[in-house]
Design a protein around this motif. Structure first.
Motif, PDB file in Angstrom:
ATOM      1  N   GLU A 199       0.804  -1.173  -0.064  1.00 55.17           N
ATOM      2  CA  GLU A 199      -0.169  -0.086  -0.141  1.00 55.17           C
ATOM      3  C   GLU A 199       0.977   1.198   0.154  1.00 55.17           C
ATOM      4  O   GLU A 199       1.813   1.168   0.800  1.00 55.17           O
ATOM      5  CB  GLU A 199      -0.801  -0.155   1.140  1.00 55.17           C
ATOM      6  CG  GLU A 199      -1.819   1.240   1.226  1.00 55.17           C
ATOM      7  CD  GLU A 199      -2.667   1.178   2.494  1.00 55.17           C
ATOM      8  OE1 GLU A 199      -3.365  -0.080   2.843  1.00 55.17           O
ATOM      9  OE2 GLU A 199      -2.500   1.988   3.565  1.00 55.17           O
ATOM     10  N   VAL A 259       0.907   5.572   0.051  1.00 54.43           N
ATOM     11  CA  VAL A 259       0.164   6.652   0.210  1.00 54.43           C
ATOM     12  C   VAL A 259       1.269   7.701  -0.123  1.00 54.43           C
ATOM     13  O   VAL A 259       2.317   7.874   0.435  1.00 54.43           O
ATOM     14  CB  VAL A 259      -0.415   6.917   1.676  1.00 54.43           C
ATOM     15  CG1 VAL A 259      -1.081   8.195   1.852  1.00 54.43           C
ATOM     16  CG2 VAL A 259      -0.985   5.710   2.018  1.00 54.43           C
ATOM     17  N   ILE A 309      -4.535   6.622  -9.610  1.00 52.40           N
ATOM     18  CA  ILE A 309      -4.660   5.418  -8.804  1.00 52.40           C
ATOM     19  C   ILE A 309      -4.370   4.092  -9.245  1.00 52.40           C
ATOM     20  O   ILE A 309      -3.694   3.116  -9.078  1.00 52.40           O
ATOM     21  CB  ILE A 309      -5.798   5.446  -7.852  1.00 52.40           C
ATOM     22  CG1 ILE A 309      -6.107   6.428  -6.838  1.00 52.40           C
ATOM     23  CG2 ILE A 309      -6.224   4.088  -6.977  1.00 52.40           C
ATOM     24  CD1 ILE A 309      -7.263   6.797  -6.238  1.00 52.40           C
ATOM     25  N   GLU A 310      -5.377   3.918 -10.423  1.00 53.43           N
ATOM     26  CA  GLU A 310      -5.326   2.790 -11.128  1.00 53.43           C
ATOM     27  C   GLU A 310      -3.871   2.352 -11.760  1.00 53.43           C
ATOM     28  O   GLU A 310      -3.167   1.325 -11.543  1.00 53.43           O
ATOM     29  CB  GLU A 310      -6.230   2.774 -12.536  1.00 53.43           C
ATOM     30  CG  GLU A 310      -6.506   1.637 -13.139  1.00 53.43           C
ATOM     31  CD  GLU A 310      -7.585   1.856 -14.223  1.00 53.43           C
ATOM     32  OE1 GLU A 310      -7.428   1.472 -15.195  1.00 53.43           O
ATOM     33  OE2 GLU A 310      -8.622   2.614 -13.873  1.00 53.43           O
ATOM     34  N   GLU A 335      -1.293   1.544  -8.990  1.00 52.36           N
ATOM     35  CA  GLU A 335      -1.645   0.259  -8.337  1.00 52.36           C
ATOM     36  C   GLU A 335      -1.123  -0.910  -9.281  1.00 52.36           C
ATOM     37  O   GLU A 335      -0.427  -1.974  -8.806  1.00 52.36           O
ATOM     38  CB  GLU A 335      -3.120  -0.073  -8.053  1.00 52.36           C
ATOM     39  CG  GLU A 335      -3.563   0.790  -6.889  1.00 52.36           C
ATOM     40  CD  GLU A 335      -5.148   0.839  -6.613  1.00 52.36           C
ATOM     41  OE1 GLU A 335      -5.717   0.189  -7.326  1.00 52.36           O
ATOM     42  OE2 GLU A 335      -5.440   1.154  -5.617  1.00 52.36           O
ATOM     43  N   LYS A 378      -2.674  -1.172  -2.991  1.00 52.86           N
ATOM     44  CA  LYS A 378      -3.516   0.064  -2.865  1.00 52.86           C
ATOM     45  C   LYS A 378      -2.606   1.183  -3.122  1.00 52.86           C
ATOM     46  O   LYS A 378      -1.704   1.489  -2.411  1.00 52.86           O
ATOM     47  CB  LYS A 378      -4.320  -0.140  -1.853  1.00 52.86           C
ATOM     48  CG  LYS A 378      -5.402   0.869  -1.675  1.00 52.86           C
ATOM     49  CD  LYS A 378      -6.188   0.740  -0.931  1.00 52.86           C
ATOM     50  CE  LYS A 378      -7.644   1.696  -0.692  1.00 52.86           C
ATOM     51  NZ  LYS A 378      -8.250   1.886  -1.731  1.00 52.86           N
ATOM     52  N   ALA A 379      -3.253   2.114  -3.938  1.00 55.25           N
ATOM     53  CA  ALA A 379      -2.588   3.383  -3.683  1.00 55.25           C
ATOM     54  C   ALA A 379      -3.752   4.430  -3.435  1.00 55.25           C
ATOM     55  O   ALA A 379      -4.624   4.632  -3.610  1.00 55.25           O
ATOM     56  CB  ALA A 379      -2.184   3.787  -5.222  1.00 55.25           C
ATOM     57  N   ILE A 380      -3.090   5.673  -2.806  1.00 52.85           N
ATOM     58  CA  ILE A 380      -3.938   6.521  -2.079  1.00 52.85           C
ATOM     59  C   ILE A 380      -3.075   7.889  -2.449  1.00 52.85           C
ATOM     60  O   ILE A 380      -1.969   7.875  -2.156  1.00 52.85           O
ATOM     61  CB  ILE A 380      -4.113   6.370  -0.756  1.00 52.85           C
ATOM     62  CG1 ILE A 380      -4.919   5.067  -0.373  1.00 52.85           C
ATOM     63  CG2 ILE A 380      -4.747   7.904  -0.013  1.00 52.85           C
ATOM     64  CD1 ILE A 380      -4.892   4.769   1.171  1.00 52.85           C
ATOM     65  N   LEU A 381      -3.918   8.870  -2.840  1.00 47.05           N
ATOM     66  CA  LEU A 381      -3.404  10.199  -3.115  1.00 47.05           C
ATOM     67  C   LEU A 381      -4.038  11.268  -2.103  1.00 47.05           C
ATOM     68  O   LEU A 381      -5.202  11.304  -2.038  1.00 47.05           O
ATOM     69  CB  LEU A 381      -3.190  10.710  -4.290  1.00 47.05           C
ATOM     70  CG  LEU A 381      -2.585  11.957  -4.774  1.00 47.05           C
ATOM     71  CD1 LEU A 381      -0.982  11.558  -4.666  1.00 47.05           C
ATOM     72  CD2 LEU A 381      -2.783  12.370  -6.429  1.00 47.05           C
TER      73      LEU A 381
END
Lengths: 337, 288
Positions: free
Chosen positions: B150, B152, B172-173, B176, B189-192
């Protein structure tokens, strides 16, 4: 007295209080009770919205889509709401399947100065014929002029209302009156307010918002929410009834629903404990509380010092990773002493 | 000077303009054309002040004058590159794609620079991908079964232009996919997060990993070695929290300070993807 739209966030924001561990049975029990009380909108999903289940903010027990399906089955009168924050959730992975699973109301949120990241998600939900609202989180961090500008952007994307969230529970009543009235003047769409109880002012601030012209007010059963919790919805209904604001929610039945919430969903009743008070004073998102408490224990530092340092750095929701960095830094400083 | 590789930039926004300044400094590259859609933009003014030829004709500027360049940096948008890629291929131009269009193979210089030499179109993934994939790759090299990675990334609001803001879903896509591809993790999982704080914060990226049996002794020196490799092409890349076990999962953090070319140094997110693109272009130039 105008009519108020009560938005129930028990099954979404409440999830923070128990590390996002709501089960299907709990969702079913509360959704059915709130529906019976005539609550207009019942919101479900991970505490930080759909698609936010992660190590950063906490992994949920029940996948978002299962939560939506279970709630849908137990609701007949109320509308089913979901919440998303672009940057966590995407249209393809989260919003589209949620809409297909029967969500009626979509709230799209951003940090209070970043409304333009909500454009695509708001437009998408409007195209699908949903009720769509924009949400400005951590709204204590921006002046009223900025909030009005950002809310106007959301209105231009198609939002049918904008909700100011006091995500850190940092507002005093004057702040509420000033900021809510600024939005009411600037927008042609309804304005809402979502309070946190860090400083014990959630009900008072919600009343101030309604008096300043807000027509959407958020609450959760027994204030179920992170740290000090949110505004207890049963208190809101009682107080608004006494003031003469119509909510359409039945008093006895929402009181019953709140009993069910306490019995079925909650481990401890939310209360402004020292770390929550500090979180409100520091202006740090209430959702950080569980993480701060865990990390403070692990690194043997004072959770209050963590909160004040996070506040000094002006962290926003989603920056939970900084808790660890700050704790490591504080523990090093302690060793040096 | 004539030996420098001739490059054109599509897209006159923040990324494209910063890229131009970096090219001007490179001993291997020259910027022969700066292309946008609006001659009045700030990027265009910057190009003029640097004496770089400009055009507002988008991809047509290259179609009409194919000899203007050998390599094209595409800093438009995912939709833009989907249109440009087949045109550039037909013209026989090398393409370095800085959008999350996912047309070409993913290039992360710290991991696969040399493998990309033979490719005509490479994708620079995303800023968060450039910061995190090398670390995720090392986690995958040290551990056999990576269950989950993951990432962030928190960036300063000022450093995120309109295209970045409109393309969060693609960011994000793409991130990931890149993490999965290079680390072998079962799930990613990627979060910005955008942070508006003043003074602006530097880009910060946190990588967390869940693995069956964490081997910190092997991981820490390998991560430090990788950070050294990245620092060769991204000087402001720093490990602020070395790999540590927190709540039984691996966590590490890097902070990226930019070179302060077009935007101030807090825009490490622009800097890292551009530095990576320059590293790739120079690799092409050295092997031309």
């Amino acid at each position: 007295m105008h009519k108020l739209l009560i938005h129930d966030v028990t099954l979404r924001d409440g999830s923070h209080a128990i590390g996002h561990q709501l089960s299907a049975a709990q969702v079913a029990a509360y959704a059915a009770a709130a529906d019976k009380a005539g609550v207009p909108i019942i919101e479900v999903g991970h505490g930080n919205g759909l698609g936010a289940s992660s190590l950063q903010v906490g992994e949920s027990l029940l996948p978002d889509m299962e939560m939506i399906t279970v709630a849908r089955k137990n609701i007949s009168r109320s509308k089913l709401g979901i919440f998303i924050i672009p940057g966590f959730a995407t249209i393809n992975k989260d919003l589209k399947p949620a809409v297909e699973a029967g969500a009626d109301v979509v709230r799209v949120a951003s940090h209070c100065t970043e409304a333009d990241i909500t454009e695509r998600h708001i437009s998408y939900a409007r195209e699908k014929g949903k009720d769509v609202y924009g949400v400005l989180m951590m709204s204590h961090m921006a002046p009223k002029e900025t909030l009005a500008e950002e809310a106007l952007k959301m209105e231009s994307y198609g939002a049918q209302g904008v909700i100011l969230m006091d995500s850190a529970g940092a507002y005093l009543q004057n702040d509420v009156s000033e900021k809510v009235s600024a939005l009411v003047r600037a927008l042609t769409i309804p304005v809402g307010f979502h309070a946190h109880n860090n400083l014990g002012l959630a009900v008072a601030n919600s009343v101030a918002a309604a008096e300043a012209g807000a027509t959407i007010i958020d609450g959760s059963a027994r204030g179920f929410g992170a740290g000090a919790g949110n505004t207890p919805i049963e208190l809101l209904i009682g107080v608004f009834e006494k003031m003469g604001f119509a909510t359409g929610v039945e008093l006895y039945k929402i009181l019953d629903a709140s009993d069910i919430a306490e019995k079925e969903l909650m481990k401890v009743l939310p209360f402004p404990k020292p770390t929550s008070i500090v979180s409100g004073l520091a202006g740090v998102f209430s959702g950080f509380s569980k993480h701060v408490e865990r990390v403070a224990l692990e690194y043997k530092v004072d959770p209050r010092d963590i909160f004040f340092e996070l506040g000094r750095r002006r962290v926003v929701g989603g920056q939970e990773d900084l808790i660890v960095e700050v704790a490591i830094e504080l523990s090093r400083k302690k060793e040096l002493k | 000077m004539s030996k420098k590789l001739k490059t054109a930039i599509l897209g006159s926004g923040l990324i494209g303009t910063d890229l131009m300044i970096k090219i001007m400094r490179s001993p291997y590259l020259e910027c022969t054309l700066f292309v946008g859609r609006n001659l009045q933009s700030k990027g265009m003014a910057k190009a003029l002040s640097l004496g770089v030829k400009i055009s507002d004709q988008s991809i047509d500027a290259i179609v009409k004058d194919p000899s203007c360049c050998d390599l094209v940096f595409d800093a438009t948008s995912a939709k833009g590159h989907a249109v440009h890629a087949p045109i550039l291929e037909k013209l026989g131009k090398l393409a370095i794609d800085l959008t999350p269009a996912q047309v070409g193979a993913m290039c992360v210089p710290g991991v696969n620079l040399k493998d990309c030499r033979g490719l005509k179109n490479v994708n620079m993934v995303t800023c968060g991908g450039q910061a995190s994939i090398p670390l995720a790759y090392v986690v995958g090299q040290v551990h056999k079964d990576v269950e989950y990675i993951e990432v962030v990334s928190t960036i300063s609001s000022r450093s995120a232009g309109p295209a970045t803001r409109a393309n969060l879903d693609e960011y994000i896509e793409t991130t990931e996919n890149g993490l999965k591809h290079f680390s072998g993790a079962a799930r990613t999982k990627a979060i910005l997060v955008l942070n508006p704080a003043q003074p602006c914060i530097n880009m910060q990226t946190t990588v967390r990993a869940t693995v069956a049996k964490p081997d910190m002794e092997a991981l820490i020196p390998r991560v430090k070695e990788m950070v050294g490799i990245i620092q060769k092409y991204v000087p402001g890349y720093n490990l602020v929290v070395a790999p540590t076990l927190e709540n039984n999962r691996i966590i590490m953090m890097v902070r990226v300070q930019g070179l302060g070319d077009y935007l101030p140094s807090y825009a490490g997110n622009l800097d890292i993807i551009n530095c990576a693109a320059i590293a790739m272009a120079e690799e092409y130039a050295k092997n031309a």
